[in-house]
Write a protein that holds these residues in place. Structure first.
Motif, PDB file in Angstrom:
ATOM      1  N   ALA A  23       0.852  -1.182   0.000  1.00  0.00           N
ATOM      2  CA  ALA A  23       0.000   0.000   0.000  1.00  0.00           C
ATOM      3  C   ALA A  23       0.890   1.234   0.000  1.00  0.00           C
ATOM      4  O   ALA A  23       1.948   1.226   0.617  1.00  0.00           O
ATOM      5  CB  ALA A  23      -0.901  -0.014   1.231  1.00  0.00           C
ATOM      6  N   PRO A  24       0.486   2.283  -0.687  1.00  0.00           N
ATOM      7  CA  PRO A  24       1.321   3.490  -0.711  1.00  0.00           C
ATOM      8  C   PRO A  24       1.406   4.136   0.673  1.00  0.00           C
ATOM      9  O   PRO A  24       0.409   4.248   1.378  1.00  0.00           O
ATOM     10  CB  PRO A  24       0.614   4.398  -1.711  1.00  0.00           C
ATOM     11  CG  PRO A  24      -0.779   3.890  -1.795  1.00  0.00           C
ATOM     12  CD  PRO A  24      -0.732   2.430  -1.478  1.00  0.00           C
ATOM     13  N   HIS A  25       2.606   4.523   1.053  1.00  0.00           N
ATOM     14  CA  HIS A  25       2.833   5.117   2.367  1.00  0.00           C
ATOM     15  C   HIS A  25       2.250   6.525   2.469  1.00  0.00           C
ATOM     16  O   HIS A  25       2.034   7.018   3.573  1.00  0.00           O
ATOM     17  CB  HIS A  25       4.322   5.130   2.696  1.00  0.00           C
ATOM     18  CG  HIS A  25       4.911   3.757   2.777  1.00  0.00           C
ATOM     19  ND1 HIS A  25       4.596   2.878   3.792  1.00  0.00           N
ATOM     20  CD2 HIS A  25       5.759   3.099   1.963  1.00  0.00           C
ATOM     21  CE1 HIS A  25       5.241   1.739   3.608  1.00  0.00           C
ATOM     22  NE2 HIS A  25       5.945   1.840   2.495  1.00  0.00           N
ATOM     23  N   GLN A  26       2.029   7.145   1.346  1.00  0.00           N
ATOM     24  CA  GLN A  26       1.444   8.477   1.270  1.00  0.00           C
ATOM     25  C   GLN A  26       0.283   8.395   0.279  1.00  0.00           C
ATOM     26  O   GLN A  26       0.355   7.653  -0.690  1.00  0.00           O
ATOM     27  CB  GLN A  26       2.508   9.452   0.745  1.00  0.00           C
ATOM     28  CG  GLN A  26       2.185  10.900   0.881  1.00  0.00           C
ATOM     29  CD  GLN A  26       2.628  11.453   2.233  1.00  0.00           C
ATOM     30  OE1 GLN A  26       3.447  10.867   2.914  1.00  0.00           O
ATOM     31  NE2 GLN A  26       2.066  12.570   2.615  1.00  0.00           N
ATOM     32  N   ILE A  27      -0.781   9.140   0.533  1.00  0.00           N
ATOM     33  CA  ILE A  27      -1.910   9.113  -0.398  1.00  0.00           C
ATOM     34  C   ILE A  27      -1.416   9.590  -1.759  1.00  0.00           C
ATOM     35  O   ILE A  27      -0.894  10.699  -1.884  1.00  0.00           O
ATOM     36  CB  ILE A  27      -3.076   9.997   0.092  1.00  0.00           C
ATOM     37  CG1 ILE A  27      -3.662   9.423   1.377  1.00  0.00           C
ATOM     38  CG2 ILE A  27      -4.154  10.106  -0.990  1.00  0.00           C
ATOM     39  CD1 ILE A  27      -4.756  10.282   2.014  1.00  0.00           C
ATOM     40  N   THR A 140      -1.327  14.467   7.642  1.00  0.00           N
ATOM     41  CA  THR A 140      -0.047  14.159   6.984  1.00  0.00           C
ATOM     42  C   THR A 140      -0.216  13.369   5.691  1.00  0.00           C
ATOM     43  O   THR A 140       0.725  13.263   4.911  1.00  0.00           O
ATOM     44  CB  THR A 140       0.858  13.344   7.917  1.00  0.00           C
ATOM     45  OG1 THR A 140       0.240  12.069   8.168  1.00  0.00           O
ATOM     46  CG2 THR A 140       1.121  14.083   9.216  1.00  0.00           C
ATOM     47  N   LYS A 141      -1.410  12.785   5.508  1.00  0.00           N
ATOM     48  CA  LYS A 141      -1.711  11.927   4.350  1.00  0.00           C
ATOM     49  C   LYS A 141      -0.850  10.663   4.336  1.00  0.00           C
ATOM     50  O   LYS A 141      -0.646  10.040   3.307  1.00  0.00           O
ATOM     51  CB  LYS A 141      -1.568  12.673   3.020  1.00  0.00           C
ATOM     52  CG  LYS A 141      -2.350  13.975   2.930  1.00  0.00           C
ATOM     53  CD  LYS A 141      -3.840  13.758   3.024  1.00  0.00           C
ATOM     54  CE  LYS A 141      -4.607  15.016   2.735  1.00  0.00           C
ATOM     55  NZ  LYS A 141      -5.360  15.539   3.838  1.00  0.00           N
ATOM     56  N   LYS A 142      -0.346  10.259   5.514  1.00  0.00           N
ATOM     57  CA  LYS A 142       0.493   9.068   5.620  1.00  0.00           C
ATOM     58  C   LYS A 142      -0.332   7.854   6.023  1.00  0.00           C
ATOM     59  O   LYS A 142      -1.258   7.954   6.819  1.00  0.00           O
ATOM     60  CB  LYS A 142       1.608   9.294   6.641  1.00  0.00           C
ATOM     61  CG  LYS A 142       2.613  10.305   6.148  1.00  0.00           C
ATOM     62  CD  LYS A 142       3.814  10.379   7.031  1.00  0.00           C
ATOM     63  CE  LYS A 142       4.717  11.444   6.431  1.00  0.00           C
ATOM     64  NZ  LYS A 142       6.062  11.345   6.800  1.00  0.00           N
ATOM     65  N   LEU A 143       0.058   6.707   5.468  1.00  0.00           N
ATOM     66  CA  LEU A 143      -0.594   5.442   5.768  1.00  0.00           C
ATOM     67  C   LEU A 143      -0.327   5.052   7.214  1.00  0.00           C
ATOM     68  O   LEU A 143       0.815   5.033   7.666  1.00  0.00           O
ATOM     69  CB  LEU A 143      -0.076   4.341   4.841  1.00  0.00           C
ATOM     70  CG  LEU A 143      -0.677   2.953   5.036  1.00  0.00           C
ATOM     71  CD1 LEU A 143      -2.145   2.932   4.608  1.00  0.00           C
ATOM     72  CD2 LEU A 143       0.113   1.916   4.239  1.00  0.00           C
ATOM     73  N   LEU A 144      -1.402   4.712   7.917  1.00  0.00           N
ATOM     74  CA  LEU A 144      -1.287   4.247   9.289  1.00  0.00           C
ATOM     75  C   LEU A 144      -1.493   2.740   9.393  1.00  0.00           C
ATOM     76  O   LEU A 144      -0.861   2.071  10.199  1.00  0.00           O
ATOM     77  CB  LEU A 144      -2.307   4.964  10.176  1.00  0.00           C
ATOM     78  CG  LEU A 144      -2.195   6.484  10.215  1.00  0.00           C
ATOM     79  CD1 LEU A 144      -3.335   7.085  11.020  1.00  0.00           C
ATOM     80  CD2 LEU A 144      -0.842   6.910  10.766  1.00  0.00           C
ATOM     81  N   LYS A 145      -2.391   2.211   8.541  1.00  0.00           N
ATOM     82  CA  LYS A 145      -2.724   0.777   8.602  1.00  0.00           C
ATOM     83  C   LYS A 145      -3.388   0.366   7.294  1.00  0.00           C
ATOM     84  O   LYS A 145      -4.160   1.127   6.716  1.00  0.00           O
ATOM     85  CB  LYS A 145      -3.680   0.524   9.773  1.00  0.00           C
ATOM     86  CG  LYS A 145      -3.993  -0.906  10.056  1.00  0.00           C
ATOM     87  CD  LYS A 145      -2.888  -1.535  10.870  1.00  0.00           C
ATOM     88  CE  LYS A 145      -3.301  -2.911  11.338  1.00  0.00           C
ATOM     89  NZ  LYS A 145      -2.233  -3.627  11.970  1.00  0.00           N
ATOM     90  N   HIS A 146      -3.090  -0.849   6.858  1.00  0.00           N
ATOM     91  CA  HIS A 146      -3.732  -1.431   5.685  1.00  0.00           C
ATOM     92  C   HIS A 146      -4.286  -2.795   6.079  1.00  0.00           C
ATOM     93  O   HIS A 146      -3.570  -3.629   6.629  1.00  0.00           O
ATOM     94  CB  HIS A 146      -2.721  -1.578   4.544  1.00  0.00           C
ATOM     95  CG  HIS A 146      -3.281  -2.257   3.352  1.00  0.00           C
ATOM     96  ND1 HIS A 146      -2.552  -3.127   2.587  1.00  0.00           N
ATOM     97  CD2 HIS A 146      -4.503  -2.203   2.769  1.00  0.00           C
ATOM     98  CE1 HIS A 146      -3.296  -3.582   1.592  1.00  0.00           C
ATOM     99  NE2 HIS A 146      -4.489  -3.042   1.698  1.00  0.00           N
ATOM    100  N   LEU A 147      -5.570  -3.003   5.823  1.00  0.00           N
ATOM    101  CA  LEU A 147      -6.231  -4.276   6.104  1.00  0.00           C
ATOM    102  C   LEU A 147      -6.717  -4.839   4.783  1.00  0.00           C
ATOM    103  O   LEU A 147      -7.616  -4.276   4.154  1.00  0.00           O
ATOM    104  CB  LEU A 147      -7.413  -4.073   7.056  1.00  0.00           C
ATOM    105  CG  LEU A 147      -7.093  -3.421   8.402  1.00  0.00           C
ATOM    106  CD1 LEU A 147      -8.383  -3.047   9.132  1.00  0.00           C
ATOM    107  CD2 LEU A 147      -6.231  -4.342   9.246  1.00  0.00           C
ATOM    108  N   ASP A 148      -6.135  -5.919   4.344  1.00  0.00           N
ATOM    109  CA  ASP A 148      -6.462  -6.498   3.040  1.00  0.00           C
ATOM    110  C   ASP A 148      -7.266  -7.776   3.221  1.00  0.00           C
ATOM    111  O   ASP A 148      -6.800  -8.720   3.866  1.00  0.00           O
ATOM    112  CB  ASP A 148      -5.166  -6.796   2.286  1.00  0.00           C
ATOM    113  CG  ASP A 148      -5.281  -6.608   0.790  1.00  0.00           C
ATOM    114  OD1 ASP A 148      -6.250  -5.979   0.330  1.00  0.00           O
ATOM    115  OD2 ASP A 148      -4.388  -7.093   0.059  1.00  0.00           O
TER     116      ASP A 148
END
Length: 165
Positions: A23-27, A140-148
């Protein structure tokens, strides 16, 4: 000899590093479309505070239907969170999804339905399963968590509670 060859090939396949999309670390920069207004939807339209949750789903996916229903039922527990349900499906399929599984989502101001007619979301966010949820910090538009591939809303709630600490 065949057994040795088979075992050797199996060993090579299992020991090779597997490339997995992340997943991208930033949007990332994207250009999608709001389902109900037809207006462009870009990162500039995102909130500036709280959390952003992109829920990439397919209207016909039973796991996505379960997650959508769970989010709808638990909406009152989600504070300072804006949900974006992103799908490639046309409006009539999104309407069917909402009407059959998540009626409480449609009038909800914390939820928007986004259409991705060209599969841009897939190429930018790299989901491997549906639903695929991406939790970003709005500031910050930073990724905090990805649930796939998670279909239990309780898993989402736990992740959000951990992020709130």
């Amino acid at each position: 000899m065949r057994t040795f060859t088979f075992l050797f090939i199996t060993f090579l396949v299992l020991s090779a590093p597997h490339a997995s999309a992340q997943a991208p670390h930033q949007i990332p920069n994207f250009s999608l479309q709001e389902v109900y207004t037809g207006k462009d939807f870009k990162p500039a339209h995102l909130p500036k505070d709280g959390l952003i949750v992109f829920n990439y789903y397919d209207t016909g996916c039973s796991h996505c239907q379960k997650m959508g229903a769970g989010i709808a039922e638990q909406m009152s527990t989600f504070k300072r969170i804006k949900f974006y349900f992103v799908a490639m499906n046309d409006r009539e399929y999104v309407d069917g999804f909402i009407n059959m599984f998540a009626k409480k989502l449609k009038p909800e101001s914390k939820v928007s339905f986004i259409r991705d007619p060209d599969g841009q979301f897939i190429s930018l966010f790299n989901p491997t399963q549906t639903p695929s949820l991406y939790i970003y910090d709005a500031k910050t538009k930073k990724l905090l968590k990805h649930l796939d591939g998670v279909d239990d809303v309780k898993v989402l709630q736990v992740a959000l509670q951990q992020l709130a600490r």
